[in-house]
Design a protein around this motif. Structure first.
Motif, PDB file in Angstrom:
ATOM      1  N   GLY A 296       0.997  -1.268  -0.225  1.00 44.86           N
ATOM      2  CA  GLY A 296       0.183  -0.007   0.153  1.00 44.86           C
ATOM      3  C   GLY A 296       1.086   0.937  -0.366  1.00 44.86           C
ATOM      4  O   GLY A 296       2.176   0.967  -0.467  1.00 44.86           O
ATOM      5  N   VAL A 297       0.351   2.179   0.499  1.00 41.76           N
ATOM      6  CA  VAL A 297       1.209   3.117   0.721  1.00 41.76           C
ATOM      7  C   VAL A 297       1.255   3.847   2.147  1.00 41.76           C
ATOM      8  O   VAL A 297       2.451   3.953   2.121  1.00 41.76           O
ATOM      9  CB  VAL A 297       0.386   4.585  -0.210  1.00 41.76           C
ATOM     10  N   TYR A 298       0.547   3.667   2.646  1.00 38.26           N
ATOM     11  CA  TYR A 298       1.262   4.259   4.326  1.00 38.26           C
ATOM     12  C   TYR A 298       0.062   3.097   4.968  1.00 38.26           C
ATOM     13  O   TYR A 298      -0.857   2.597   5.113  1.00 38.26           O
ATOM     14  CB  TYR A 298       0.279   5.625   4.344  1.00 38.26           C
ATOM     15  N   THR A 299       1.626   3.157   5.842  1.00 40.68           N
ATOM     16  CA  THR A 299       1.445   1.918   6.962  1.00 40.68           C
ATOM     17  C   THR A 299      -0.425   1.741   7.591  1.00 40.68           C
ATOM     18  O   THR A 299       0.162   0.165   7.758  1.00 40.68           O
ATOM     19  CB  THR A 299       2.279   1.606   8.064  1.00 40.68           C
ATOM     20  N   ARG A 300      -0.399   2.520   8.040  1.00 43.01           N
ATOM     21  CA  ARG A 300      -1.609   2.829   8.813  1.00 43.01           C
ATOM     22  C   ARG A 300      -2.812   1.713   8.308  1.00 43.01           C
ATOM     23  O   ARG A 300      -3.661   0.968   8.517  1.00 43.01           O
ATOM     24  CB  ARG A 300      -2.388   4.124   9.071  1.00 43.01           C
TER      25      ARG A 300
ATOM     26  N   PRO B 292      15.169  -1.678  11.676  1.00 37.52           N
ATOM     27  CA  PRO B 292      16.042  -0.743  12.603  1.00 37.52           C
ATOM     28  C   PRO B 292      15.406  -0.497  13.504  1.00 37.52           C
ATOM     29  O   PRO B 292      13.474  -0.727  13.823  1.00 37.52           O
ATOM     30  CB  PRO B 292      16.388   1.087  11.116  1.00 37.52           C
ATOM     31  N   VAL B 293      15.706   0.461  15.021  1.00 39.38           N
ATOM     32  CA  VAL B 293      15.272   1.172  15.474  1.00 39.38           C
ATOM     33  C   VAL B 293      14.667   2.644  15.512  1.00 39.38           C
ATOM     34  O   VAL B 293      13.527   2.859  16.177  1.00 39.38           O
ATOM     35  CB  VAL B 293      15.766   0.488  16.539  1.00 39.38           C
ATOM     36  N   ARG B 294      15.511   2.768  14.915  1.00 38.25           N
ATOM     37  CA  ARG B 294      15.348   4.514  13.963  1.00 38.25           C
ATOM     38  C   ARG B 294      16.118   5.491  12.806  1.00 38.25           C
ATOM     39  O   ARG B 294      16.856   3.960  12.221  1.00 38.25           O
ATOM     40  CB  ARG B 294      15.666   5.962  15.376  1.00 38.25           C
ATOM     41  N   VAL B 295      15.122   6.044  12.285  1.00 38.54           N
ATOM     42  CA  VAL B 295      15.692   6.486  11.071  1.00 38.54           C
ATOM     43  C   VAL B 295      16.418   8.100  11.043  1.00 38.54           C
ATOM     44  O   VAL B 295      14.835   8.534  11.454  1.00 38.54           O
ATOM     45  CB  VAL B 295      13.905   5.764  10.021  1.00 38.54           C
TER      46      VAL B 295
ATOM     47  N   THR C 195       6.915   0.282   5.686  1.00 37.48           N
ATOM     48  CA  THR C 195       7.423   0.988   7.060  1.00 37.48           C
ATOM     49  C   THR C 195       9.409   1.624   6.586  1.00 37.48           C
ATOM     50  O   THR C 195       9.310   2.690   7.146  1.00 37.48           O
ATOM     51  CB  THR C 195       7.733   0.635   8.389  1.00 37.48           C
ATOM     52  N   LEU C 196       9.890   1.190   6.092  1.00 36.21           N
ATOM     53  CA  LEU C 196      11.006   2.372   5.738  1.00 36.21           C
ATOM     54  C   LEU C 196      11.101   3.295   4.985  1.00 36.21           C
ATOM     55  O   LEU C 196      10.994   4.116   5.650  1.00 36.21           O
ATOM     56  CB  LEU C 196      12.088   1.005   5.386  1.00 36.21           C
ATOM     57  N   SER C 197       9.770   2.976   3.903  1.00 33.52           N
ATOM     58  CA  SER C 197       9.504   4.263   2.692  1.00 33.52           C
ATOM     59  C   SER C 197       8.635   5.323   3.802  1.00 33.52           C
ATOM     60  O   SER C 197       9.280   6.267   3.518  1.00 33.52           O
ATOM     61  CB  SER C 197       9.166   3.414   1.937  1.00 33.52           C
ATOM     62  N   ASN C 198       7.588   4.610   4.571  1.00 34.69           N
ATOM     63  CA  ASN C 198       7.318   6.193   5.122  1.00 34.69           C
ATOM     64  C   ASN C 198       8.622   6.412   6.228  1.00 34.69           C
ATOM     65  O   ASN C 198       8.000   7.775   6.399  1.00 34.69           O
ATOM     66  CB  ASN C 198       6.408   5.315   5.661  1.00 34.69           C
ATOM     67  N   ALA C 199       9.107   5.432   6.920  1.00 29.55           N
ATOM     68  CA  ALA C 199       9.878   6.310   7.955  1.00 29.55           C
ATOM     69  C   ALA C 199      10.895   7.276   7.308  1.00 29.55           C
ATOM     70  O   ALA C 199      10.859   8.501   7.527  1.00 29.55           O
ATOM     71  CB  ALA C 199      10.915   5.144   8.825  1.00 29.55           C
ATOM     72  N   MET C 200      11.888   6.972   6.434  1.00 31.91           N
ATOM     73  CA  MET C 200      12.969   7.852   5.156  1.00 31.91           C
ATOM     74  C   MET C 200      11.282   9.338   5.378  1.00 31.91           C
ATOM     75  O   MET C 200      12.284  10.091   4.932  1.00 31.91           O
ATOM     76  CB  MET C 200      12.585   7.346   4.292  1.00 31.91           C
ATOM     77  N   LEU C 201      10.538   8.963   4.732  1.00 30.82           N
ATOM     78  CA  LEU C 201       9.428  10.415   3.868  1.00 30.82           C
ATOM     79  C   LEU C 201       9.150  10.933   4.969  1.00 30.82           C
ATOM     80  O   LEU C 201       9.873  12.414   5.744  1.00 30.82           O
ATOM     81  CB  LEU C 201       8.223  10.524   3.175  1.00 30.82           C
ATOM     82  N   LEU C 202       8.897  10.718   6.483  1.00 28.71           N
ATOM     83  CA  LEU C 202       8.589  11.480   7.330  1.00 28.71           C
ATOM     84  C   LEU C 202       9.453  11.753   8.003  1.00 28.71           C
ATOM     85  O   LEU C 202       9.814  13.210   8.997  1.00 28.71           O
ATOM     86  CB  LEU C 202       7.966   9.964   9.152  1.00 28.71           C
ATOM     87  N   SER C 203      10.867  11.386   8.147  1.00 33.40           N
ATOM     88  CA  SER C 203      12.456  12.148   8.561  1.00 33.40           C
ATOM     89  C   SER C 203      12.423  13.188   7.924  1.00 33.40           C
ATOM     90  O   SER C 203      12.489  14.514   8.530  1.00 33.40           O
ATOM     91  CB  SER C 203      12.844  10.762   8.673  1.00 33.40           C
TER      92      SER C 203
ATOM     93  N   PRO D  73       7.877   1.661  16.080  1.00 29.15           N
ATOM     94  CA  PRO D  73       7.558   1.875  14.494  1.00 29.15           C
ATOM     95  C   PRO D  73       6.443   3.345  14.956  1.00 29.15           C
ATOM     96  O   PRO D  73       7.241   4.320  15.831  1.00 29.15           O
ATOM     97  CB  PRO D  73       5.889   1.238  15.118  1.00 29.15           C
ATOM     98  N   ILE D  74       6.377   3.475  13.509  1.00 30.18           N
ATOM     99  CA  ILE D  74       6.680   5.040  12.914  1.00 30.18           C
ATOM    100  C   ILE D  74       4.671   5.728  14.289  1.00 30.18           C
ATOM    101  O   ILE D  74       4.528   5.258  14.300  1.00 30.18           O
ATOM    102  CB  ILE D  74       6.292   5.221  11.613  1.00 30.18           C
TER     103      ILE D  74
END
Length: 388
Positions: A102-106, A202-205, A334-342, A352-353
């Motif tokens: 999907g596009v977002y983890t929620r 990862p635990v953080r990004v 989750t990795l993709s979303n985390a990179m954008l959110l960061s 988890p994000i």
């Protein structure tokens, strides 16, 4: 035993490719019986190609409720994967979704919960998990041959795309059309393999995404991300669509050496003794562990989409474990979303994000997206899976 009846939702490039090998009886125990697409020209093409043996439907809901299928392969745009899967689960159907989840983890988490609440087999088209070179890397890590992982480093910048490519369709490289750029379009396999082969999330990004670098587009097309793992290991992921010539090199360093995958070759620099042991016992001024360079033999074949479909059908019919369970699609996303959110928050993101924060930030960009009107009218069924 009666064949498992398969339906395909979306007759773009990927949906059509799946249909062709099913029609050619390349998947034992499976039979294509129905397809769905809102475009009449694609349905007419299916009728012309396959005749009355395949039922055609103008929408997925009609196919799911038709009684013509036992399982479905979903090949729709990224945003639609979770909703389509949940609708299919509600009709007691087995599901195989194209990547990404999907596009977002929620939304993907909701899909996973729905899957957990039924007894149907849920898979995702992570066909690169059947690539022998990545299977061998996973084996080396799982067996302890590499020792505890200390560093991961993947540079994948050979996704070169021109402005003409981005201009070829209004939905390309837009927040409303695809939900992102290189991370959601080109890199889903690599983001999955990064965590699947190593067994580490990862635990953080901390990431730095550049949007429209050297291209007139909305979304990210150049990314550098740094991650930290619970065991103290670190990792770097670098990707781009505007670099020529590009690189595709994956390194994993452990206590007992280093593995490099490049050019479909796997090289293992194996330490005779572990770094930990050498460091503990060495008393000289300068030195390093003895290292053997080993070209690890890799058998040919693998990585085909039909391999995942065959595995999914086998799980349906025989109860075997999936190579690529659908629930695991949330990890790479989750990795993709985390990179954008960061990047959007200019800060570290812990996993988890914060799924609500990501969703809200994404909505801001969708509202301003050039292709927002098209996507809201849902007239682009399966186009996102035709791009590559």
């Amino acid at each position: 035993m009666i064949e498992t009846r398969i339906g395909i939702v979306g007759l773009g490039n990927m949906g059509t490719a799946h249909a062709k090998y099913l029609i050619q009886n390349e998947v034992k125990g499976a039979k294509l019986t129905a397809v769905a697409d809102p475009r009449e020209e694609r349905l007419q093409w299916a009728r012309d190609e396959w005749g009355e043996q395949i039922k055609t439907f103008g929408d997925s809901k009609s196919l799911y409720r038709s009684g013509e299928v036992d399982a479905v392969i979903i090949c729709t745009p990224h945003y639609d994967h979770p909703a389509e899967a949940m609708d299919a689960f509600d009709q007691n159907l087995h599901v195989l979704i194209e990547k990404p989840a999907g596009v977002y983890t929620r939304q993907v988490r909701e899909m996973n919960e729905r899957a957990a609440g039924c007894d149907k087999v849920f898979g995702i088209m992570y066909n690169q998990r059947t690539n022998p070179v990545f299977m061998k890397l996973k084996d080396l890590i799982d067996s302890g041959e590499l020792g505890e992982i200390r560093r991961t480093n993947w540079i994948i910048t050979d996704w070169y795309r021109t402005q003409h490519y981005y201009n070829s369709a209004g939905w390309r490289a837009t927040w409303a059309g695809e939900g992102g750029g290189v991370l959601i379009n080109q890199d889903p396999h690599q983001l999955d393999l990064w965590q699947w082969t190593t067994g580490l999330m990862p635990v953080r990004v901390r990431a730095f995404c550049q949007f429209g670098k050297h291209r007139d587009i909305e979304v990210e097309n150049d990314v550098t991300a740094y991650v930290e793992y619970a065991n103290g290991a670190t990792g770097v992921f670098v990707t781009s669509t505007c670099e020529a010539p590009g690189t595709n090199r994956f390194e994993v360093t452990g206590d007992r050496g280093k593995v490099v995958i490049e050019g479909n070759r796997l090289t293992f620099w194996r330490l005779r003794v572990s770094e930990t042991e050498f460091n503990r016992n060495f008393n000289g001024g300068f030195g390093s562990p003895e290292c053997w360079e080993i070209e690890v033999p890799i058998h040919s074949g693998g990585a085909g989409h039909e391999a995942i479909t065959k595995d999914w059908i086998r799980a349906i019919r025989e109860g075997t474990q999936l190579i690529a369970p659908g629930e695991e699609g949330i990890k790479g996303l989750t990795l993709s979303n985390a990179m954008l959110l960061s990047t959007w928050t200019d800060n570290w993101v812990e996993l988890p994000i914060d799924e609500d924060l990501f969703y809200n930030e994404l909505q801001k960009r969708i509202e301003q997206s050039a292709s927002n009107k098209q996507v809201n009218e849902h007239i682009l069924l399966d186009l996102s899976n035709s791009r590559g």
